[in-house]
Design a protein around this motif. Structure first.
Motif, PDB file in Angstrom:
ATOM      1  N   ARG A 225       0.838  -1.197   0.000  1.00 57.32           N
ATOM      2  CA  ARG A 225       0.000   0.000   0.000  1.00 57.32           C
ATOM      3  C   ARG A 225       0.872   1.244   0.000  1.00 57.32           C
ATOM      4  O   ARG A 225       1.905   1.290   0.650  1.00 57.32           O
ATOM      5  N   THR A 226       0.402   2.249  -0.740  1.00 57.93           N
ATOM      6  CA  THR A 226       1.074   3.548  -0.709  1.00 57.93           C
ATOM      7  C   THR A 226       0.538   4.340   0.476  1.00 57.93           C
ATOM      8  O   THR A 226      -0.416   3.920   1.147  1.00 57.93           O
ATOM      9  N   ARG A 227       1.124   5.492   0.739  1.00 47.68           N
ATOM     10  CA  ARG A 227       0.644   6.342   1.838  1.00 47.68           C
ATOM     11  C   ARG A 227      -0.790   6.826   1.619  1.00 47.68           C
ATOM     12  O   ARG A 227      -1.500   7.112   2.566  1.00 47.68           O
ATOM     13  N   THR A 228      -1.185   6.896   0.365  1.00 44.48           N
ATOM     14  CA  THR A 228      -2.549   7.364   0.070  1.00 44.48           C
ATOM     15  C   THR A 228      -3.568   6.229   0.104  1.00 44.48           C
ATOM     16  O   THR A 228      -4.750   6.454  -0.107  1.00 44.48           O
ATOM     17  N   GLY A 229      -3.120   5.006   0.347  1.00 42.05           N
ATOM     18  CA  GLY A 229      -4.034   3.871   0.460  1.00 42.05           C
ATOM     19  C   GLY A 229      -4.185   3.035  -0.786  1.00 42.05           C
ATOM     20  O   GLY A 229      -4.870   2.022  -0.771  1.00 42.05           O
ATOM     21  N   LYS A 230      -3.575   3.433  -1.892  1.00 42.84           N
ATOM     22  CA  LYS A 230      -3.642   2.638  -3.116  1.00 42.84           C
ATOM     23  C   LYS A 230      -2.807   1.378  -2.944  1.00 42.84           C
ATOM     24  O   LYS A 230      -1.778   1.390  -2.276  1.00 42.84           O
ATOM     25  N   THR A 231      -3.232   0.303  -3.567  1.00 47.21           N
ATOM     26  CA  THR A 231      -2.477  -0.948  -3.481  1.00 47.21           C
ATOM     27  C   THR A 231      -1.777  -1.219  -4.806  1.00 47.21           C
ATOM     28  O   THR A 231      -2.232  -0.798  -5.869  1.00 47.21           O
TER      29      THR A 231
END
Length: 127
Positions: A25-31
């Motif tokens: 996961r990125t910091r923005t919540g995208k996987t």
């Protein structure tokens, strides 16, 4: 610095079993999917490292080398040499036999009879 090395290494994992996918996961919540070395690949690198250390191989420094491989597969399945090269070259780098796999400027391989549990004879020579 060595001028010629002969090393018998175990049968390598194929590229198909060399990496595992991990969901991140990125910091923005995208996987996204990330590749990492599989446990089989890590175990293989460790085993080749131990064999090179036991053989007291000094390595080639930055010299260009020729690599010859003799494959003794563990069974009669149809295989592709390209699927084994990545694991072999990476393990030789991790074992400090080579500084980088870009040093391999010439290559040759030969398939031989099956011999359980399978192994590869690696010959490296300075060009």
């Amino acid at each position: 610095m060595e001028t010629r090395i002969l090393l018998k290494i175990p049968w390598p994992p194929s590229v198909n079993h060399y990496y595992d996918n991990a969901q991140r996961r990125t910091r923005t919540g995208k996987t996204y999917m990330a590749r990492k070395l599989s446990n089989r690949a890590i175990a293989y690198h460790t085993e080749v490292f131990a064999l090179a250390k036991e053989a007291k191989i000094d390595g080639f420094g930055g010299a260009n080398v020729s690599m010859s491989l003799e494959f003794y597969p563990p069974d009669n399945r149809v295989r592709d040499a390209d699927n084994t090269l990545k694991a072999i070259q990476d393990s030789l780098v991790k074992a400090s036999v080579l500084d980088d796999d870009r040093q391999i400027k010439e290559g040759h391989w030969r398939w031989n009879h099956k011999d359980k549990p399978g192994y590869v004879l690696v010959t490296l020579e300075v060009l």
